[in-house]
Design a protein around this motif. Structure first.
Motif, PDB file in Angstrom:
ATOM      1  N   PRO A  53       0.956  -1.391   0.052  1.00 29.24           N
ATOM      2  CA  PRO A  53       0.017  -0.084   0.274  1.00 29.24           C
ATOM      3  C   PRO A  53       1.298   1.058  -0.218  1.00 29.24           C
ATOM      4  CG  PRO A  53      -0.772  -1.821   1.842  1.00 29.24           C
ATOM      5  CD  PRO A  53       0.375  -1.812   1.112  1.00 29.24           C
ATOM      6  N   ILE A  54       0.584   2.023  -0.521  1.00 28.77           N
ATOM      7  CA  ILE A  54       1.486   2.979  -1.114  1.00 28.77           C
ATOM      8  C   ILE A  54       1.551   4.833   0.449  1.00 28.77           C
ATOM      9  CG2 ILE A  54       0.784   5.671  -1.061  1.00 28.77           C
ATOM     10  CD1 ILE A  54       1.519   3.843  -4.048  1.00 28.77           C
ATOM     11  N   GLY A  55       0.358   4.078   1.307  1.00 31.35           N
ATOM     12  CA  GLY A  55       0.892   4.696   2.640  1.00 31.35           C
ATOM     13  C   GLY A  55       1.191   4.244   3.758  1.00 31.35           C
ATOM     14  N   GLU A  56       1.622   3.088   3.252  1.00 28.35           N
ATOM     15  CA  GLU A  56       3.068   1.938   3.851  1.00 28.35           C
ATOM     16  C   GLU A  56       4.192   2.391   3.167  1.00 28.35           C
ATOM     17  OE1 GLU A  56       5.165  -2.786   3.975  1.00 28.35           O
ATOM     18  OE2 GLU A  56       3.064  -2.126   4.101  1.00 28.35           O
ATOM     19  N   LEU A  57       4.594   3.191   2.122  1.00 26.40           N
ATOM     20  CA  LEU A  57       5.990   3.674   1.452  1.00 26.40           C
ATOM     21  C   LEU A  57       5.886   5.073   2.454  1.00 26.40           C
ATOM     22  CD1 LEU A  57       5.556   2.265  -1.766  1.00 26.40           C
ATOM     23  CD2 LEU A  57       7.326   1.543  -0.293  1.00 26.40           C
ATOM     24  N   GLU A  58       5.025   5.601   2.446  1.00 28.01           N
ATOM     25  CA  GLU A  58       5.026   7.360   2.559  1.00 28.01           C
ATOM     26  C   GLU A  58       5.658   7.132   3.952  1.00 28.01           C
ATOM     27  OE1 GLU A  58       1.425   9.646  -0.131  1.00 28.01           O
ATOM     28  OE2 GLU A  58       1.237   8.281   1.894  1.00 28.01           O
ATOM     29  N   SER A  59       5.132   6.339   4.546  1.00 32.59           N
ATOM     30  CA  SER A  59       5.828   6.023   6.068  1.00 32.59           C
ATOM     31  C   SER A  59       7.001   5.654   6.163  1.00 32.59           C
ATOM     32  CB  SER A  59       4.674   5.156   6.998  1.00 32.59           C
ATOM     33  OG  SER A  59       3.421   5.398   7.204  1.00 32.59           O
ATOM     34  N   ARG A  60       7.166   4.504   5.624  1.00 29.42           N
ATOM     35  CA  ARG A  60       8.739   4.150   6.217  1.00 29.42           C
ATOM     36  C   ARG A  60       9.441   5.706   5.303  1.00 29.42           C
ATOM     37  NH1 ARG A  60       9.242  -1.059   2.909  1.00 29.42           N
ATOM     38  NH2 ARG A  60      11.425  -0.831   3.530  1.00 29.42           N
ATOM     39  N   LEU A  61       9.223   5.453   4.293  1.00 29.03           N
ATOM     40  CA  LEU A  61      10.048   7.678   3.973  1.00 29.03           C
ATOM     41  C   LEU A  61      10.253   8.153   5.356  1.00 29.03           C
ATOM     42  CD1 LEU A  61       9.039   7.139   0.375  1.00 29.03           C
ATOM     43  CD2 LEU A  61      11.995   6.706   0.767  1.00 29.03           C
ATOM     44  N   GLU A  62       9.060   8.666   5.994  1.00 23.71           N
ATOM     45  CA  GLU A  62       9.351   9.067   6.736  1.00 23.71           C
ATOM     46  C   GLU A  62       9.556   9.112   7.767  1.00 23.71           C
ATOM     47  OE1 GLU A  62       5.070  10.973   6.691  1.00 23.71           O
ATOM     48  OE2 GLU A  62       4.977  11.991   4.594  1.00 23.71           O
ATOM     49  N   ALA A  63       9.538   7.978   8.045  1.00 18.10           N
ATOM     50  CA  ALA A  63      10.632   7.811   9.171  1.00 18.10           C
ATOM     51  C   ALA A  63      12.252   8.148   9.452  1.00 18.10           C
ATOM     52  CB  ALA A  63       9.315   6.433   9.401  1.00 18.10           C
ATOM     53  N   ALA A  64      12.493   7.253   8.277  1.00 14.30           N
ATOM     54  CA  ALA A  64      13.209   7.251   8.018  1.00 14.30           C
ATOM     55  C   ALA A  64      14.392   8.491   7.991  1.00 14.30           C
ATOM     56  CB  ALA A  64      13.873   6.403   6.399  1.00 14.30           C
ATOM     57  N   PHE A  65      13.510  10.247   7.390  1.00 15.80           N
ATOM     58  CA  PHE A  65      13.807  11.124   7.110  1.00 15.80           C
ATOM     59  C   PHE A  65      14.426  11.600   8.032  1.00 15.80           C
ATOM     60  CE2 PHE A  65      14.056  15.508   5.765  1.00 15.80           C
ATOM     61  CZ  PHE A  65      14.459  14.850   3.721  1.00 15.80           C
ATOM     62  N   PRO A  66      14.133  11.292   9.298  1.00 16.86           N
ATOM     63  CA  PRO A  66      14.569  12.535  10.357  1.00 16.86           C
ATOM     64  C   PRO A  66      16.307  12.519  10.271  1.00 16.86           C
ATOM     65  CG  PRO A  66      12.836  12.663  10.308  1.00 16.86           C
ATOM     66  CD  PRO A  66      12.659  11.167   9.466  1.00 16.86           C
ATOM     67  N   SER A  67      16.414  10.204  10.487  1.00 14.84           N
ATOM     68  CA  SER A  67      17.735  10.279  10.705  1.00 14.84           C
ATOM     69  C   SER A  67      18.509  10.434   9.778  1.00 14.84           C
ATOM     70  CB  SER A  67      17.738   8.785  10.606  1.00 14.84           C
ATOM     71  OG  SER A  67      16.808   7.819  12.326  1.00 14.84           O
ATOM     72  N   ALA A  68      17.842  10.337   8.551  1.00 17.59           N
ATOM     73  CA  ALA A  68      18.619  10.927   7.679  1.00 17.59           C
ATOM     74  C   ALA A  68      19.726  12.407   7.492  1.00 17.59           C
ATOM     75  CB  ALA A  68      18.703   9.998   6.400  1.00 17.59           C
ATOM     76  N   PHE A  69      18.511  12.902   7.106  1.00 19.07           N
ATOM     77  CA  PHE A  69      18.346  14.629   7.448  1.00 19.07           C
ATOM     78  C   PHE A  69      17.861  15.969   8.255  1.00 19.07           C
ATOM     79  CE2 PHE A  69      17.668  12.797   3.677  1.00 19.07           C
ATOM     80  CZ  PHE A  69      18.505  12.639   2.985  1.00 19.07           C
ATOM     81  N   GLY A  70      17.427  14.896  10.095  1.00 19.46           N
ATOM     82  CA  GLY A  70      17.139  15.728  11.034  1.00 19.46           C
ATOM     83  C   GLY A  70      16.525  16.419  10.977  1.00 19.46           C
ATOM     84  N   ARG A  71      15.256  16.060  10.322  1.00 19.85           N
ATOM     85  CA  ARG A  71      13.983  16.788  10.156  1.00 19.85           C
ATOM     86  C   ARG A  71      12.598  16.292   9.588  1.00 19.85           C
ATOM     87  NH1 ARG A  71      16.320  19.346   6.101  1.00 19.85           N
ATOM     88  NH2 ARG A  71      15.646  19.845   4.205  1.00 19.85           N
ATOM     89  N   HIS A  72      11.666  16.143  10.090  1.00 17.84           N
ATOM     90  CA  HIS A  72      10.997  15.639   9.593  1.00 17.84           C
ATOM     91  C   HIS A  72      10.286  16.082   8.585  1.00 17.84           C
ATOM     92  CE1 HIS A  72       6.556  13.737   8.517  1.00 17.84           C
ATOM     93  NE2 HIS A  72       6.659  14.790   8.278  1.00 17.84           N
ATOM     94  N   VAL A  73       9.840  15.477   6.736  1.00 18.85           N
ATOM     95  CA  VAL A  73       9.442  16.241   6.019  1.00 18.85           C
ATOM     96  C   VAL A  73       8.451  15.564   5.953  1.00 18.85           C
ATOM     97  CG1 VAL A  73       9.604  16.271   3.041  1.00 18.85           C
ATOM     98  CG2 VAL A  73      11.574  17.264   5.217  1.00 18.85           C
TER      99      VAL A  73
END
Length: 179
Positions: A53-73
């Protein structure tokens, strides 16, 4: 495997907070996504992943983003197979051919209801146009006004999570996923 397009919301805020596309690709690859590629330095990621499901991909990407870039997007994901039809649904082909940088679409996480269009129309200048196509908002911005009232009217607070892309980007992404 299926190909997806991820659109990041407003990532180029300042030079100090810019998201380097190579780092974005590395983050996606760290999530197990493959064939990662980007378009421009403005947060457009194309990748292959198992069909989920698309929502699962969005959640996974958004969860990983702060660790990689220091903020939520906020990140909007679309099925790449549907993107060429999405691009073809542009209700403003004439304007897109003449002034592609003035035509944009607000790609929404959840479809905007038809009734919302009427609440947006008062924000449009006389030389601006707005249309709702399958829950996404297409706009032709004014060449005369550098600060459109529509730009703020279609924001998160009023319509929910979404991100804007101009016609050039929409078209180039369609070409990219067709190849």
């Amino acid at each position: 495997m299926r190909t997806y397009i991820a659109l990041l919301y407003s990532i180029v805020l300042t030079p100090q907070r810019r998201v380097v596309m190579a780092d974005l690709k590395a983050m996606a690859e760290g999530l197990g996504f493959s064939n990662t590629r980007t378009l421009a330095a403005s947060g457009n990621l194309v990748f292959d992943a198992p069909e989920v499901p698309i929502g699962e991909l969005e959640s996974r990407l958004e969860a990983a983003f702060p660790s990689a870039f220091g903020r939520h997007v906020d990140i909007i994901v679309r099925d790449a197979a549907a993107w060429p039809a999405f691009a073809a649904s542009n209700p403003f082909p004439k304007e897109s051919a003449e002034t592609a940088d003035q035509v944009a679409v607000r790609v929404m996480r959840q479809p905007v209801p038809e009734a919302a269009l009427e609440t947006l129309k008062p924000y449009a200048a006389p030389d601006e146009k707005i249309a709702l196509v399958n829950g996404d908002i297409w706009i032709v911005f004014s060449r005369e006004r550098p600060n459109s009232r529509l730009l703020t009217a279609v924001g998160h607070k009023r319509l929910g999570i979404g991100t804007s892309r101009n016609w050039n980007t929409v078209r180039k992404l369609a070409e990219m996923v067709r190849a």
